[in-house]
Design a protein around this motif. Structure first.
Motif, PDB file in Angstrom:
ATOM      1  N   ASP A  17       0.437  -1.405   0.161  1.00  0.00           N
ATOM      2  CA  ASP A  17       0.538   0.204   0.024  1.00  0.00           C
ATOM      3  C   ASP A  17       1.072   1.566  -0.019  1.00  0.00           C
ATOM      4  O   ASP A  17       1.540   1.166   0.843  1.00  0.00           O
ATOM      5  N   VAL A  18       1.129   1.986  -0.870  1.00  0.00           N
ATOM      6  CA  VAL A  18       1.600   3.266  -1.317  1.00  0.00           C
ATOM      7  C   VAL A  18       0.947   4.767  -1.103  1.00  0.00           C
ATOM      8  O   VAL A  18      -0.198   4.237  -1.654  1.00  0.00           O
ATOM      9  N   ASP A  19       1.271   5.813  -1.109  1.00  0.00           N
ATOM     10  CA  ASP A  19       0.707   6.881  -1.020  1.00  0.00           C
ATOM     11  C   ASP A  19       0.574   7.317  -3.128  1.00  0.00           C
ATOM     12  O   ASP A  19       1.401   8.069  -2.710  1.00  0.00           O
ATOM     13  N   THR A  20      -0.089   7.239  -3.145  1.00  0.00           N
ATOM     14  CA  THR A  20      -0.818   7.701  -4.470  1.00  0.00           C
ATOM     15  C   THR A  20      -0.520   8.607  -4.868  1.00  0.00           C
ATOM     16  O   THR A  20       0.125   9.564  -5.989  1.00  0.00           O
ATOM     17  N   THR A  21      -1.163   9.512  -3.887  1.00  0.00           N
ATOM     18  CA  THR A  21      -1.074  11.174  -4.530  1.00  0.00           C
ATOM     19  C   THR A  21      -0.413  11.838  -3.810  1.00  0.00           C
ATOM     20  O   THR A  21       0.048  12.703  -5.234  1.00  0.00           O
ATOM     21  N   LEU A  22       1.054  11.208  -3.537  1.00  0.00           N
ATOM     22  CA  LEU A  22       2.469  11.293  -3.779  1.00  0.00           C
ATOM     23  C   LEU A  22       3.455  10.678  -4.494  1.00  0.00           C
ATOM     24  O   LEU A  22       4.108  11.790  -5.461  1.00  0.00           O
ATOM     25  N   LEU A  23       3.130   9.892  -5.457  1.00  0.00           N
ATOM     26  CA  LEU A  23       3.766   9.649  -6.196  1.00  0.00           C
ATOM     27  C   LEU A  23       3.037  10.253  -7.459  1.00  0.00           C
ATOM     28  O   LEU A  23       3.674  11.021  -8.577  1.00  0.00           O
ATOM     29  N   LEU A  24       1.767  11.212  -7.481  1.00  0.00           N
ATOM     30  CA  LEU A  24       0.944  11.569  -8.736  1.00  0.00           C
ATOM     31  C   LEU A  24       1.460  13.212  -8.347  1.00  0.00           C
ATOM     32  O   LEU A  24       2.020  13.933  -9.430  1.00  0.00           O
ATOM     33  N   ASP A  25       2.238  13.687  -7.531  1.00  0.00           N
ATOM     34  CA  ASP A  25       2.614  15.476  -6.780  1.00  0.00           C
ATOM     35  C   ASP A  25       4.113  14.447  -7.337  1.00  0.00           C
ATOM     36  O   ASP A  25       4.254  16.006  -8.404  1.00  0.00           O
ATOM     37  N   LEU A  26       4.823  13.907  -7.366  1.00  0.00           N
ATOM     38  CA  LEU A  26       5.997  13.842  -8.013  1.00  0.00           C
ATOM     39  C   LEU A  26       5.884  13.702  -8.823  1.00  0.00           C
ATOM     40  O   LEU A  26       6.476  14.660  -9.942  1.00  0.00           O
ATOM     41  N   ALA A  27       4.603  12.955 -10.105  1.00  0.00           N
ATOM     42  CA  ALA A  27       5.073  12.554 -11.806  1.00  0.00           C
ATOM     43  C   ALA A  27       4.393  13.992 -12.044  1.00  0.00           C
ATOM     44  O   ALA A  27       4.946  14.498 -13.024  1.00  0.00           O
ATOM     45  N   ARG A  28       3.521  14.971 -11.471  1.00  0.00           N
ATOM     46  CA  ARG A  28       3.348  16.303 -11.965  1.00  0.00           C
ATOM     47  C   ARG A  28       4.552  16.953 -11.651  1.00  0.00           C
ATOM     48  O   ARG A  28       4.800  17.804 -12.770  1.00  0.00           O
ATOM     49  N   ASP A  29       5.503  17.369 -10.859  1.00  0.00           N
ATOM     50  CA  ASP A  29       6.037  18.299 -10.460  1.00  0.00           C
ATOM     51  C   ASP A  29       7.476  17.546 -11.343  1.00  0.00           C
ATOM     52  O   ASP A  29       8.140  19.203 -12.062  1.00  0.00           O
ATOM     53  N   ALA A  30       7.838  15.890 -11.478  1.00  0.00           N
ATOM     54  CA  ALA A  30       8.562  16.341 -12.961  1.00  0.00           C
ATOM     55  C   ALA A  30       8.036  16.517 -14.057  1.00  0.00           C
ATOM     56  O   ALA A  30       9.145  16.932 -15.372  1.00  0.00           O
ATOM     57  N   ALA A  31       7.065  16.582 -14.655  1.00  0.00           N
ATOM     58  CA  ALA A  31       6.535  16.874 -15.253  1.00  0.00           C
ATOM     59  C   ALA A  31       6.662  18.417 -16.031  1.00  0.00           C
ATOM     60  O   ALA A  31       7.305  18.700 -16.891  1.00  0.00           O
ATOM     61  N   HIS A  32       5.689  19.329 -15.438  1.00  0.00           N
ATOM     62  CA  HIS A  32       5.830  20.584 -15.450  1.00  0.00           C
ATOM     63  C   HIS A  32       7.389  21.316 -14.255  1.00  0.00           C
ATOM     64  O   HIS A  32       7.912  22.039 -15.663  1.00  0.00           O
ATOM     65  N   GLY A  33       8.297  20.507 -14.324  1.00  0.00           N
ATOM     66  CA  GLY A  33       9.537  20.843 -13.904  1.00  0.00           C
ATOM     67  C   GLY A  33      10.434  21.011 -14.765  1.00  0.00           C
ATOM     68  O   GLY A  33      11.591  21.343 -14.805  1.00  0.00           O
ATOM     69  N   VAL A  34      10.540  19.853 -15.447  1.00  0.00           N
ATOM     70  CA  VAL A  34      11.846  18.995 -15.817  1.00  0.00           C
ATOM     71  C   VAL A  34      11.046  19.090 -17.557  1.00  0.00           C
ATOM     72  O   VAL A  34      11.662  20.228 -17.969  1.00  0.00           O
ATOM     73  N   ALA A  35      10.531  18.055 -17.338  1.00  0.00           N
ATOM     74  CA  ALA A  35       9.808  16.896 -18.955  1.00  0.00           C
ATOM     75  C   ALA A  35       9.052  16.560 -19.055  1.00  0.00           C
ATOM     76  O   ALA A  35       8.916  15.584 -18.111  1.00  0.00           O
ATOM     77  N   ARG A  36       8.037  16.873 -19.726  1.00  0.00           N
ATOM     78  CA  ARG A  36       6.963  15.548 -19.481  1.00  0.00           C
ATOM     79  C   ARG A  36       7.832  13.933 -20.009  1.00  0.00           C
ATOM     80  O   ARG A  36       7.154  13.162 -18.643  1.00  0.00           O
ATOM     81  N   PRO A  37       8.502  14.013 -20.426  1.00  0.00           N
ATOM     82  CA  PRO A  37       8.469  11.964 -20.247  1.00  0.00           C
ATOM     83  C   PRO A  37       9.153  12.037 -18.456  1.00  0.00           C
ATOM     84  O   PRO A  37       9.457  10.862 -18.379  1.00  0.00           O
ATOM     85  N   ALA A  38       9.623  12.745 -18.280  1.00  0.00           N
ATOM     86  CA  ALA A  38      10.512  13.148 -17.487  1.00  0.00           C
ATOM     87  C   ALA A  38       9.856  11.645 -15.876  1.00  0.00           C
ATOM     88  O   ALA A  38      10.118  11.084 -14.525  1.00  0.00           O
ATOM     89  N   ALA A  39       8.074  12.433 -16.152  1.00  0.00           N
ATOM     90  CA  ALA A  39       7.783  11.694 -15.089  1.00  0.00           C
ATOM     91  C   ALA A  39       7.587  10.140 -14.619  1.00  0.00           C
ATOM     92  O   ALA A  39       7.498   9.928 -13.822  1.00  0.00           O
ATOM     93  N   PRO A  40       6.530   9.706 -15.856  1.00  0.00           N
ATOM     94  CA  PRO A  40       7.613   8.036 -16.007  1.00  0.00           C
ATOM     95  C   PRO A  40       8.477   8.032 -15.557  1.00  0.00           C
ATOM     96  O   PRO A  40       8.715   6.289 -15.005  1.00  0.00           O
ATOM     97  N   LEU A  41       9.684   8.169 -15.986  1.00  0.00           N
ATOM     98  CA  LEU A  41      10.612   7.508 -16.087  1.00  0.00           C
ATOM     99  C   LEU A  41      10.889   8.486 -14.123  1.00  0.00           C
ATOM    100  O   LEU A  41      11.510   7.234 -13.784  1.00  0.00           O
ATOM    101  N   THR A  42      10.975   9.037 -13.979  1.00  0.00           N
ATOM    102  CA  THR A  42      11.261   9.576 -12.336  1.00  0.00           C
ATOM    103  C   THR A  42      10.879   8.708 -11.659  1.00  0.00           C
ATOM    104  O   THR A  42      10.828   7.729 -10.428  1.00  0.00           O
ATOM    105  N   THR A  43       8.928   8.289 -11.725  1.00  0.00           N
ATOM    106  CA  THR A  43       8.310   7.864 -11.279  1.00  0.00           C
ATOM    107  C   THR A  43       9.210   5.833 -10.554  1.00  0.00           C
ATOM    108  O   THR A  43       9.078   5.343 -10.063  1.00  0.00           O
ATOM    109  N   PHE A  44       9.142   5.261 -12.286  1.00  0.00           N
ATOM    110  CA  PHE A  44      10.190   4.057 -11.776  1.00  0.00           C
ATOM    111  C   PHE A  44      11.698   4.741 -11.913  1.00  0.00           C
ATOM    112  O   PHE A  44      11.683   3.423 -10.839  1.00  0.00           O
ATOM    113  N   LEU A  45      12.258   5.584 -11.699  1.00  0.00           N
ATOM    114  CA  LEU A  45      13.634   5.003 -10.614  1.00  0.00           C
ATOM    115  C   LEU A  45      13.295   5.019  -9.087  1.00  0.00           C
ATOM    116  O   LEU A  45      13.735   4.705  -8.158  1.00  0.00           O
ATOM    117  N   VAL A  46      11.717   5.926  -8.623  1.00  0.00           N
ATOM    118  CA  VAL A  46      11.861   5.823  -7.011  1.00  0.00           C
ATOM    119  C   VAL A  46      11.094   4.496  -6.481  1.00  0.00           C
ATOM    120  O   VAL A  46      11.403   4.315  -5.414  1.00  0.00           O
TER     121      VAL A  46
END
Length: 334
Positions: free
Chosen positions: A239-268
Motif C-alpha cells: 500500500d503506497v501513497d498514490t497522491t504522493l506519487l502523482l504529485d511527484l509525477a506532476r512536478d517532474a512533468a512540469h518542472g523538468v519535461a513531460r517524459p521525466a514523469a514516468p521515468l522518475t516514478t520508475f526510478l523512485v
C-alpha cells in the motif's frame, strides 16, 4: 442423527496437500468461495474467469478475502492469483448447499465468510465489516442486502457451528442437500442485515458484466482499479501513497519535461526496492525526487538574482558560443 460432515463423504477434512496450502492465521475467519455454477444466463460461459478491469472475477473475490486463515474454493481447480484449497460438491453442479457442504469441512475457524465468485466490487473492508459485525453480536450470520433490500446470502459471514448444525438438520430431513435452495438454510438462521448495493452487486448476465466494466472506468474509480490490477499482475502487496506519487509525477512533468514523469516514478520505485521496499521507503524516495524536481524548476524560473533590476550580471557567461569557438567547445565557453 447424521454426523456432519458424513464420514468419507463430501466435505470430509482436508488431506495433507490441502493443509500445506494454508496461509498463516491472521484473522478469525475462513473463506468459502462458491465458483462451480452453470452460469446459464451467461450461456454457460466460464463466469469466474470473465475479466472485469483486466482481472478474472474470481481473482477479484479472492483479493477481497485475502485476510482469511483458509480460503476454500468449491469448483474444479483453475489458475488463481493466490493459493487456495480446492473442493468439489457431490454431485458436481449440485447447487449452493451441496457446495457449502463440501467446502465447510475444510474450515475450522469459528466464522466462515461465504462468497460467490462473481462480485466485482467486493473489497476487503466489506469482508472485515461482515466479520466484525458478526463477532460483535449474537446472530448466526450477517448478510449484505442489495439496492432493493433483498438478502444476498452469498455475501455474508456465518458462525461455522450454526452452518454445521443447520446443514446436519437439512441432511437428515431430506437425505442430502444436493438441489436444495440456499434459502432452506438461511430461513433457519438468525441473521443480521447490512445494506451495501455496490459490494453485493453480482454478475449474472452479460448486461451485468458490461455495467461492471463501465463503472470501473468512471473517473472516480479508474485510478484505484488500475493500481490494484497492476499490483495484482506484478505480485506486489504494497500500500503506497498514490497522491504522493502523482504529485511527484506532476512536478517532474512540469518542472523538468513531460517524459521525466514516468521515468522518475520508475526510478523512485527502483530506489525504494533497494531500500527495503516498504511504504516508508517509497515515501522517502518520492520525497527526495520531488525536492529535486522543485529545485530544478526553481532554477528555470528564477533566472534573475534579487536586486539586479532584471539585468544579467556583468560577469555572467554568454549563452551563445563565440564565432571562433573550436570543435567541442561548450556554448558558454569564452
Amino acid at each position: 442423527m447424521t454426523e456432519y460432515p458424513p464420514p468419507g463423504g463430501p466435505g470430509a477434512g482436508p488431506g495433507p496437500e490441502a493443509r500445506r496450502q494454508r496461509v498463516p492465521a491472521r484473522s478469525p475467519y475462513d473463506a468459502l468461495v462458491l465458483a462451480g455454477g452453470a452460469a446459464r444466463r451467461l450461456s454457460g460461459a466460464d463466469k469466474p474467469g470473465v475479466r472485469v478491469g483486466g482481472r478474472p472475477l474470481i481473482d477479484r473475490v479472492l483479493a477481497a478475502c485475502a485476510g482469511a486463515r483458509t480460503t476454500v474454493v468449491v469448483a474444479d481447480p483453475r489458475p488463481t492469483a493466490r493459493p487456495v484449497v480446492w473442493a468439489r460438491e457431490e454431485p458436481p453442479g449440485g447447487g449452493p448447499l451441496a457446495a457449502l457442504h463440501a467446502g465447510l469441512g475444510y474450515c475450522d475457524a469459528d466464522v466462515a465468510v461465504l462468497l460467490s465468485a462473481d462480485l466485482p466490487f467486493l473489497g476487503a473492508h466489506t469482508v472485515e465489516r461482515l466479520v466484525t459485525e458478526l463477532c460483535a453480536g449474537p446472530a448466526d450470520g450477517v448478510v449484505l442486502t442489495d439496492g432493493d433490500g433483498r438478502d444476498q446470502p452469498l455475501v455474508a459471514a456465518y458462525r461455522t457451528a450454526a452452518l454445521r448444525r443447520t446443514l446436519t438438520a437439512l441432511f437428515d430431513r431430506h437425505g442430502g442437500v444436493a438441489g436444495l435452495p440456499l434459502r432452506r438454510l438461511t430461513a433457519e438462521l438468525d441473521l443480521t442485515r447490512l445494506s451495501d448495493p455496490v459490494a453485493s452487486f453480482d454478475c449474472d448476465t452479460w448486461d451485468d458484466i458490461a455495467a461492471a466494466r463501465a463503472r470501473i472506468r468512471e473517473h472516480g474509480h479508474v485510478l484505484d482499479e488500475w493500481i490494484t490490477a497492476v499490483k495484482d499482475e506484478l505480485g506486489i502487496d504494497l500500500d503506497v501513497d498514490t497522491t504522493l506519487l502523482l504529485d511527484l509525477a506532476r512536478d517532474a512533468a512540469h518542472g523538468v519535461a513531460r517524459p521525466a514523469a514516468p521515468l522518475t516514478t520508475f526510478l523512485v520505485g527502483y530506489a525504494a526496492a533497494r531500500a527495503g521496499g516498504d511504504p516508508d521507503a517509497v515515501a522517502e524516495a518520492a520525497r527526495r525526487a520531488a525536492a529535486l524536481a522543485n529545485r530544478w524548476a526553481e532554477e528555470d524560473t528564477d533566472q534573475n538574482p534579487a536586486g539586479n533590476g532584471g539585468k544579467k550580471p556583468a560577469d555572467a557567461p554568454s549563452a551563445t558560443a563565440p564565432d571562433d569557438a573550436g570543435p567541442g567547445a561548450r556554448p558558454d565557453a569564452t
